[in-house]
Design a protein around this motif. Structure first.
Motif, short mmCIF file in Angstrom:
data_model
loop_
_atom_site.label_atom_id
_atom_site.label_comp_id
_atom_site.label_asym_id
_atom_site.label_seq_id
_atom_site.Cartn_x
_atom_site.Cartn_y
_atom_site.Cartn_z
N HIS A 1 -41.57 -0.49 -14.11
CA HIS A 1 -42.48 -0.90 -13.04
C HIS A 1 -43.90 -1.19 -13.54
CE1 HIS A 1 -39.49 0.17 -9.99
NE2 HIS A 1 -39.28 1.28 -10.68
N GLU A 2 -44.13 -1.10 -14.85
CA GLU A 2 -45.49 -1.33 -15.37
C GLU A 2 -46.06 -2.70 -15.01
OE1 GLU A 2 -47.73 -1.83 -19.67
OE2 GLU A 2 -46.20 -0.26 -19.47
N THR B 1 -38.73 2.29 -6.57
CA THR B 1 -39.60 1.11 -6.39
C THR B 1 -40.49 1.23 -5.16
OG1 THR B 1 -37.94 -0.29 -7.46
CG2 THR B 1 -39.64 -1.39 -6.15
N LEU C 1 -39.84 5.18 -14.73
CA LEU C 1 -40.81 4.29 -14.10
C LEU C 1 -41.35 3.19 -15.01
CD1 LEU C 1 -42.93 7.12 -12.42
CD2 LEU C 1 -41.05 5.84 -11.39
N ASP D 1 -33.82 5.05 -6.55
CA ASP D 1 -34.62 3.84 -6.72
C ASP D 1 -36.05 4.18 -6.31
OD1 ASP D 1 -35.76 1.39 -6.88
OD2 ASP D 1 -34.54 0.43 -5.34
N ALA E 1 -45.58 -4.57 -12.38
CA ALA E 1 -45.98 -4.57 -10.98
C ALA E 1 -47.25 -3.74 -10.78
CB ALA E 1 -44.85 -4.03 -10.11
N ASN F 1 -44.57 1.96 -5.16
CA ASN F 1 -45.50 1.00 -4.56
C ASN F 1 -46.42 1.68 -3.54
OD1 ASN F 1 -44.47 -1.09 -6.06
ND2 ASN F 1 -43.04 -1.78 -4.46
#
Length: 306
Positions: free
Chosen positions: A59-60, A138, A56, A136, A62, A142
């Motif tokens: 993704h920091e 993502t 992960l 994935d 975001a 989110n």
């Protein structure tokens, strides 16, 4: 707009393709799930820290953008990891995964003949890790981050409402103390003037007429007036009332008011200190002490407001 505390906690979990934790949904098709926690405490500025699992870390940015859009102050710590579920939900490894593990084991044994063969438990663990690495995360991240952030903001709002109620209650107590002090001001001034004149008369009697009575009386009145001005606390009470009104206005307005409230609390403390230092009455001293106790309680709580 509500008042927000900087203290709060929230968490959320979800598997890819499944409903968020706490909602209806079928069992996940993957043997892992994503868990995220957000903690926040008070801080002068917004201080973000992330502890993310290997899958992960990309993704920091975001996550940082998502949080800064909703939170303006506080020390915020975000933890997120991909976790495996219980053994009862372990799924059968795919043929492709088993072929890759077998080929890797043969390669290792070619160079290290004495190496131990993979156990069933090791095969299942490596197969699970292989499946996880191909997921994935993502969209799932989110969704989980948005839910946890929503819960965190709600928790900070509830705590902020409690702090606002406490502050408004303390404001009323401070106004009541100021109302007790106000009638004492003229009484204090006149009392000190009379006491000063009496002492001057005693001093003149001891001087056996070396100064004219008129000059002595004028000087006594001048000194008494100057002393009365020094101990007059009417101005401090007026400024204190103005600060109380401004604090109430900010608390009812809400929003990002923590820094302004902190400054006003310092001003309140200054006026209460001056009131105590000028006090020549025991009752005014008691009122000043009671005020400072309330103001200190307010200061501790205001430091938690965003």
């Amino acid at each position: 707009m509500p008042v927000y505390s900087m203290t709060g906690y929230a968490s959320a979990q979800q598997s890819p393709g499944s409903a968020p934790a706490g909602t209806d949904g079928g069992k996940s098709a993957t043997p892992s799930r994503l868990g995220l926690e957000i903690r926040s405490v008070n801080s002068r500025f917004l201080d973000l820290s992330f502890r993310l699992g290997e899958e992960l870390r990309a993704h920091e940015p975001a996550l940082r953008e998502l949080i800064t859009a909703r939170i303006k102050r506080g020390k915020v710590e975000v933890r997120a990891n991909v976790e495996g579920v219980g053994a009862e939900t372990v799924r059968e490894p795919t043929m492709g995964t088993l072929q890759r593990l077998g080929a890797l084991q043969d390669t290792v044994k070619t160079w290290l003949p004495t190496a131990a063969s993979l156990s069933v438990a090791e095969i299942l663990r490596l197969a699970s890790a292989d499946e996880t690495s191909t997921v994935d995360w993502t969209e799932t991240l989110n969704q989980v981050a948005a839910q946890a952030l929503k819960d965190l903001v709600a928790a900070r709002e509830r705590e902020g409402a409690r702090l606002a109620t406490m502050l408004l209650g303390h404001l009323e107590q401070l106004r009541a103390l100021a109302a007790q002090a106000k009638p004492l001001v003229p009484q204090l001034v006149e009392q000190q003037r009379q006491r000063f004149l009496e002492r001057w008369k005693e001093a003149m009697a001891l001087s056996e007429g070396t100064a004219t009575p008129e000059a002595a009386q004028d000087r006594a009145l001048t000194e008494a007036t100057a002393f009365a001005i020094r101990i007059d606390v009417a101005e401090e009470l007026t400024r204190l009332a103005a600060h109380l009104d401004e604090i109430e206005r900010l608390v009812k307005k809400g929003g990002e008011v923590g820094k302004r409230l902190d400054f006003l609390i310092q001003e309140l403390h200054r006026e209460a200190n001056t009131l105590g230092s000028k006090s020549a009455l025991l009752e005014l001293t008691r009122i000043s002490v009671d005020m400072k106790v309330l103001i200190e309680q307010m200061r501790e709580q205001v430091q938690n407001i965003e």
